[in-house]
Design an enzyme around this catalytic site. Structure first.
Site, PDB file in Angstrom:
ATOM      1  N   GLU A 131       0.902  -1.283  -0.059  1.00 28.21           N
ATOM      2  CA  GLU A 131      -0.048  -0.189  -0.024  1.00 28.21           C
ATOM      3  C   GLU A 131       0.830   1.183  -0.130  1.00 28.21           C
ATOM      4  O   GLU A 131       0.510   2.203  -0.663  1.00 28.21           O
ATOM      5  CB  GLU A 131      -0.896   0.010   1.242  1.00 28.21           C
ATOM      6  CG  GLU A 131      -1.767  -1.161   1.148  1.00 28.21           C
ATOM      7  CD  GLU A 131      -2.769  -1.350  -0.255  1.00 28.21           C
ATOM      8  OE1 GLU A 131      -2.858  -0.350  -0.738  1.00 28.21           O
ATOM      9  OE2 GLU A 131      -3.131  -2.337  -0.328  1.00 28.21           O
ATOM     10  N   HIS A 134       1.830   2.134  -3.501  1.00 29.55           N
ATOM     11  CA  HIS A 134       0.863   2.731  -4.154  1.00 29.55           C
ATOM     12  C   HIS A 134       0.930   4.438  -3.932  1.00 29.55           C
ATOM     13  O   HIS A 134       0.820   5.193  -4.697  1.00 29.55           O
ATOM     14  CB  HIS A 134      -0.359   2.269  -3.798  1.00 29.55           C
ATOM     15  CG  HIS A 134      -0.938   0.882  -4.591  1.00 29.55           C
ATOM     16  ND1 HIS A 134      -0.716   0.861  -5.952  1.00 29.55           N
ATOM     17  CD2 HIS A 134      -1.541  -0.398  -4.029  1.00 29.55           C
ATOM     18  CE1 HIS A 134      -1.256  -0.284  -6.399  1.00 29.55           C
ATOM     19  NE2 HIS A 134      -1.900  -1.028  -5.183  1.00 29.55           N
ATOM     20  N   GLU A 204      -0.791  -2.740  -9.917  1.00 35.85           N
ATOM     21  CA  GLU A 204      -0.448  -3.816  -8.854  1.00 35.85           C
ATOM     22  C   GLU A 204       0.877  -4.481  -9.096  1.00 35.85           C
ATOM     23  O   GLU A 204       1.383  -4.908  -7.932  1.00 35.85           O
ATOM     24  CB  GLU A 204      -1.883  -4.791  -9.166  1.00 35.85           C
ATOM     25  CG  GLU A 204      -3.163  -4.259  -8.592  1.00 35.85           C
ATOM     26  CD  GLU A 204      -3.097  -3.699  -7.112  1.00 35.85           C
ATOM     27  OE1 GLU A 204      -2.669  -4.172  -6.140  1.00 35.85           O
ATOM     28  OE2 GLU A 204      -3.624  -2.677  -7.017  1.00 35.85           O
TER      29      GLU A 204
END
EC number: 3.4.24.-
Length: 349
Positions: A131, A134, A204
């Site tokens: 995360e 990201h 991803e």
């Protein structure tokens, strides 16, 4: 290249939004749709974190209320040279997590209670590192903008179908209005979904690789993915089912059905992601830590503290994911050769 591709895809979604507006109200409707798209993007830019966190009822935690979870995020943020993000917990039995925020200075990460209960400290670290990747890549803003526009396109598609039928019956247009409404109802949302997939799948893989670098051990994330995929889709996520446009923000698709390995999913096949992480682990070889000491902290799940590395190395070939994952591998093999090539190319990038 990724920035240019994302900009082009977002421009396409905005154009699609304008096209639906044209079907509803002609040139005036197209202009109104353009203004709406600009307004939605502006609103999402400044409020993306609040929108999603409120949608899922996330509650903020700190080093006192959730010390180990908070320390994991804090340590990883320091390793990635990122500002400390806000840390949240979602009361959901489904193991999952996401990141949100318009930039690293205004970012937040959220993990479900199911994820914190079922994963070891190192596996949680692998998920949180993903995360944070990201956030570092500024994917959180892009994912929120695409979710907002895709949701608006679906809403306008339904409205266009209704208005098309009304114009057809009132103006005797021989079905032209209804045909336009049908196009808006089915084609536009489907095209928006394909754009979401194109953005999300590539990102991803990149977040998996960078996340493994941040936490230091790709097998932590690989093990976490196998556990989440193995049990996540058996738990109903009511908020995600009611807001499917946000599914691409999670580390694993939270929706039931064929889930994260469907041909028309926002996520790559979990088996492919784990295979890529295993290759990355082979590249790193002896440089990977087996523990960072988080499991020794009080109030965390010590029973899950030891990862089964040998079992993980067999995960892509065995039934570790259950029948759903095995079926997913078979669907991947049956895909057209060009699509399999694209998946393998992304996993290597």
């Amino acid at each position: 290249m990724n920035i240019m591709r994302t900009a082009m895809l977002l421009a396409f979604m905005t154009a699609l939004f304008m096209g639906v507006g044209y079907l509803i109200g002609g040139s005036n409707g197209m202009v109104i749709a353009l203004l709406m798209a600009g307004g939605l993007n502006f609103f999402s830019y400044w409020n993306s974190d609040k929108i999603v966190l409120n949608m899922y009822g996330a509650r903020k935690v700190d080093q006192h209320s959730s010390p180990v979870y908070y320390k994991i995020v804090s340590d990883l943020a320091q390793r990635a040279s990122l500002p400390q993000p806000k840390v949240y917990i979602i009361d959901s039995a489904q193991p999952n997590a996401f990141a949100t925020g318009r930039n690293p200075q205004n970012a937040a990460v959220a993990a479900s209670t199911g994820l914190l209960e079922q994963l070891s400290a190192e596996e949680v670290a692998g998920v949180m590192a993903h995360e944070l990747a990201h956030i570092e890549h500024r994917d959180t803003l892009t994912m929120t903008l695409t979710a907002t526009i895709a949701g608006a396109i679906s809403m306008l598609g339904n409205f266009a179908f209704f208005m098309g039928g009304q114009r057809n019956s009132s103006e005797h247009s021989h079905g032209a209005g209804a045909l336009g409404g049908l196009i808006a109802l089915f084609v536009a949302p489907f095209a928006a979904m394909l754009v979401q997939m194109a953005i999300s799948r590539t990102r991803e893989y990149a977040a998996d690789r960078r996340g493994a670098e941040i936490c230091g051990n790709p097998l932590w994330l690989a093990s976490a993915l196998s556990k989440i995929a193995g049990g996540g889709h058996t738990v109903y996520n009511e908020e995600a089912e009611h807001n499917p446009a946000t599914a691409h923000m999670f580390i694993i698709n939270p929706l039931k059905g064929e889930g994260a390995d469907s041909l028309f999913s926002t996520h790559p096949a979990t088996a492919n992601r784990i295979a890529a992480l295993r290759r990355q682990a082979e590249e790193m070889k002896g440089a990977m830590p087996k523990s960072m000491g988080w499991s020794e902290e009080e109030n965390f799940h010590k029973k899950n503290s030891n990862l089964d590395y040998d079992g993980l190395n067999r995960s892509a070939q065995t039934s570790i994911f259950g029948n759903q994952e095995n079926n997913a591998v078979q669907r991947i093999k049956k895909r057209p050769s060009w699509l399999r090539y694209e998946d393998s190319k992304r996993s290597r990038s």
